[in-house]
Design a protein around this motif. Structure first.
Motif, mmCIF file in Angstrom:
data_model
loop_
_atom_site.group_PDB
_atom_site.id
_atom_site.type_symbol
_atom_site.label_atom_id
_atom_site.label_comp_id
_atom_site.label_asym_id
_atom_site.label_seq_id
_atom_site.Cartn_x
_atom_site.Cartn_y
_atom_site.Cartn_z
ATOM 1 N N ASP A 44 -1.104 -7.067 4.072
ATOM 2 C CA ASP A 44 -1.359 -5.643 3.851
ATOM 3 C C ASP A 44 -2.823 -5.334 4.137
ATOM 4 O O ASP A 44 -3.565 -6.199 4.624
ATOM 5 C CB ASP A 44 -0.996 -5.240 2.417
ATOM 6 C CG ASP A 44 -0.338 -3.863 2.374
ATOM 7 O OD1 ASP A 44 -0.978 -2.903 2.853
ATOM 8 O OD2 ASP A 44 0.793 -3.744 1.884
ATOM 9 N N GLU A 91 -2.065 7.648 3.184
ATOM 10 C CA GLU A 91 -0.910 7.112 2.466
ATOM 11 C C GLU A 91 -1.004 7.550 1.016
ATOM 12 O O GLU A 91 -2.094 7.534 0.430
ATOM 13 C CB GLU A 91 -0.898 5.579 2.545
ATOM 14 C CG GLU A 91 -0.802 5.016 3.948
ATOM 15 C CD GLU A 91 0.618 5.011 4.465
ATOM 16 O OE1 GLU A 91 1.496 5.538 3.765
ATOM 17 O OE2 GLU A 91 0.845 4.481 5.559
ATOM 18 N N TYR A 148 -3.721 1.103 -4.437
ATOM 19 C CA TYR A 148 -3.639 -0.252 -3.883
ATOM 20 C C TYR A 148 -5.034 -0.826 -3.666
ATOM 21 O O TYR A 148 -5.315 -1.971 -4.036
ATOM 22 C CB TYR A 148 -2.874 -0.237 -2.569
ATOM 23 C CG TYR A 148 -3.006 -1.526 -1.786
ATOM 24 C CD1 TYR A 148 -2.270 -2.659 -2.140
ATOM 25 C CD2 TYR A 148 -3.887 -1.614 -0.707
ATOM 26 C CE1 TYR A 148 -2.417 -3.844 -1.439
ATOM 27 C CE2 TYR A 148 -4.030 -2.793 0.000
ATOM 28 C CZ TYR A 148 -3.291 -3.913 -0.364
ATOM 29 O OH TYR A 148 -3.445 -5.091 0.324
ATOM 30 N N ALA A 149 -5.935 -0.027 -3.084
ATOM 31 C CA ALA A 149 -7.287 -0.493 -2.794
ATOM 32 C C ALA A 149 -8.042 -0.844 -4.067
ATOM 33 O O ALA A 149 -8.835 -1.795 -4.090
ATOM 34 C CB ALA A 149 -8.049 0.569 -2.012
ATOM 35 N N THR A 156 1.304 1.014 -8.050
ATOM 36 C CA THR A 156 0.907 -0.302 -8.569
ATOM 37 C C THR A 156 1.988 -0.924 -9.437
ATOM 38 O O THR A 156 2.289 -2.118 -9.321
ATOM 39 C CB THR A 156 -0.395 -0.177 -9.372
ATOM 40 O OG1 THR A 156 -1.430 0.341 -8.527
ATOM 41 C CG2 THR A 156 -0.823 -1.533 -9.908
ATOM 42 N N LEU A 160 -11.018 -1.488 2.012
ATOM 43 C CA LEU A 160 -10.563 -0.149 1.643
ATOM 44 C C LEU A 160 -11.366 0.422 0.473
ATOM 45 O O LEU A 160 -11.583 1.631 0.394
ATOM 46 C CB LEU A 160 -9.076 -0.185 1.299
ATOM 47 C CG LEU A 160 -8.126 -0.499 2.457
ATOM 48 C CD1 LEU A 160 -6.698 -0.647 1.957
ATOM 49 C CD2 LEU A 160 -8.198 0.580 3.530
ATOM 50 N N HIS A 190 0.826 -1.215 0.000
ATOM 51 C CA HIS A 190 0.000 0.000 0.000
ATOM 52 C C HIS A 190 0.857 1.260 0.000
ATOM 53 O O HIS A 190 0.332 2.360 -0.169
ATOM 54 C CB HIS A 190 -0.962 0.003 1.205
ATOM 55 C CG HIS A 190 -0.311 0.336 2.507
ATOM 56 N ND1 HIS A 190 0.287 -0.610 3.303
ATOM 57 C CD2 HIS A 190 -0.159 1.527 3.160
ATOM 58 C CE1 HIS A 190 0.766 -0.030 4.395
ATOM 59 N NE2 HIS A 190 0.513 1.262 4.333
ATOM 60 N N GLU A 191 2.160 1.087 0.171
ATOM 61 C CA GLU A 191 3.077 2.220 0.166
ATOM 62 C C GLU A 191 3.886 2.305 -1.125
ATOM 63 O O GLU A 191 4.867 3.050 -1.195
ATOM 64 C CB GLU A 191 4.008 2.152 1.378
ATOM 65 C CG GLU A 191 3.264 2.287 2.700
ATOM 66 C CD GLU A 191 4.192 2.425 3.888
ATOM 67 O OE1 GLU A 191 5.364 2.030 3.764
ATOM 68 O OE2 GLU A 191 3.744 2.926 4.932
ATOM 69 N N GLN A 249 -8.111 -5.108 0.650
ATOM 70 C CA GLN A 249 -8.500 -4.313 -0.512
ATOM 71 C C GLN A 249 -10.013 -4.143 -0.615
ATOM 72 O O GLN A 249 -10.497 -3.072 -0.981
ATOM 73 C CB GLN A 249 -7.933 -4.951 -1.790
ATOM 74 C CG GLN A 249 -6.415 -4.813 -1.892
ATOM 75 C CD GLN A 249 -5.838 -5.510 -3.099
ATOM 76 O OE1 GLN A 249 -6.052 -6.706 -3.293
ATOM 77 N NE2 GLN A 249 -5.086 -4.776 -3.902
ATOM 78 N N ASN A 307 -9.248 5.433 3.737
ATOM 79 C CA ASN A 307 -8.081 5.896 2.989
ATOM 80 C C ASN A 307 -7.701 7.316 3.388
ATOM 81 O O ASN A 307 -6.524 7.675 3.398
ATOM 82 C CB ASN A 307 -8.370 5.826 1.489
ATOM 83 C CG ASN A 307 -8.674 4.418 1.031
ATOM 84 O OD1 ASN A 307 -8.116 3.459 1.555
ATOM 85 N ND2 ASN A 307 -9.576 4.286 0.077
ATOM 86 N N ILE A 356 -2.392 4.570 -1.344
ATOM 87 C CA ILE A 356 -3.316 3.587 -0.794
ATOM 88 C C ILE A 356 -4.575 3.414 -1.656
ATOM 89 O O ILE A 356 -5.128 2.316 -1.743
ATOM 90 C CB ILE A 356 -3.693 3.935 0.660
ATOM 91 C CG1 ILE A 356 -4.306 2.711 1.351
ATOM 92 C CG2 ILE A 356 -4.618 5.140 0.725
ATOM 93 C CD1 ILE A 356 -4.432 2.849 2.839
#
Length: 301
Positions: free
Chosen positions: A206, A224, A230-231, A182, A212, A178-179, A209, A219, A227
């Motif tokens: 992590d 982040e 990532y979600a 993609t 989130l 998440h940091e 998903q 979020n 994030i």
């Protein structure tokens, strides 16, 4: 002139967390270490720090992780943002290990919380923690010394570790994806595939998903930089695209998840082919992986 608005972390969460933190104790700890000397000892000149990492704030920490303040404050902050308990969440990754590893690589290890737990769970294995921040590694090494654990700490980039092909039985990453953008997380998965022996396992712990995506306000709370990307993604699909099979994701207390993948064993004969066909998401039983003749289990195929 544009006036920067205070973040949710600054307005609400930081004061709450600081109420529970002994800041004087943290300051004494920070003053007890020669951070420049120790970080210089770990810093590798061949490691290029990517812009996505050096130019952003993480965990409400200004300037990201490339400073000793981040290394000192990371653990006190993290213990309050991983419900119900940080150890319980990290233990979910340990519990998901289905191989008998001889060599373990923990990518983006940070201050080494999961890395230490891996060494405790597999004391005979060689365990390596790799991170882009030498300051985080200094903190990790200090924790390992206190716990009397023999762990190798290496400054490096999870996208390109410089380790040889097929030299690890288990590759893990906790709270890393998440940091990262993609495209970077996909590169890390491909690198993990390259590093693993046939039959080896990758484990990614992590944020959940699904959670989130459905609760976008979370979020905003975590603040982040990557994030939301990532979600919006699908780690299962990304693992499959990297070549992993038997991909499975399990929820960890609603807000986190652990995703597992196996590097398939090449088909060399009819008998092996019959076994490899078990590596499908619909029929795999992770409790029976020892029957697959992988070097991970000390069995010659």
């Amino acid at each position: 002139m544009v006036i920067r608005q205070k973040t949710i972390w600054e307005n609400f969460l930081s004061p709450v967390v600081r109420f529970f933190i002994d800041e004087e104790k943290l300051q004494r700890y920070a003053d007890s270490i020669d951070w420049k000397k120790e970080s210089d000892r770990l810093w590798r000149n061949d490691v290029i720090i990517p812009d996505y990492y050096s130019s952003r704030n993480f965990h409400g920490i200004e300037g990201g992780y490339l400073n000793f303040g981040a290394a000192v404050s990371y653990d006190p902050i993290t213990q309050y943002v991983l419900p119900p308990n940080e150890t319980v969440v990290r233990q979910a990754l340990i519990d998901a290990v289905k191989v008998k590893p001889r060599r373990i690589l923990d990518l983006g290890c940070g201050t080494g919380s999961t890395t230490l737990m891996l060494k405790q769970a597999f004391p005979q294995a060689e365990v390596i923690g790799l991170d882009l921040s030498p300051y985080m590694l200094v903190r990790a090494a200090d924790k390992a010394r206190t716990a009397n654990l023999d762990i190798i700490w290496r400054h490096g980039n999870a996208e390109k570790t410089s380790y040889q092909d097929t030299c690890f039985d288990l590759v893990t990453a906790s709270l890393l994806f998440h940091e990262t953008p993609t495209v970077v997380s996909q590169t890390i998965l491909r690198e993990s595939f390259r590093l693993l022996v046939a039959g080896g396992q990758v484990l990614i712990l992590d944020g959940n998903q699904n959670t989130l995506r459905s609760l976008d306000w979370l979020n905003n709370v975590f603040e982040e930089p990557y994030i939301r990307d990532y979600a919006a993604g699908n780690l299962d699909a990304n693992m499959g695209a990297a070549g992993f099979e038997a991909v499975q994701t399990q929820d960890v207390w609603w807000i986190n998840q652990v995703t597992s993948g196996i590097k398939p064993i090449p088909v060399t004969n009819t008998a092996t082919q019959k076994q490899v066909r078990q590596y499908t998401p619909t029929s795999i039983d992770n409790n029976d992986l020892e029957d697959l003749g992988s070097p991970v289990f000390g069995i010659k195929a």
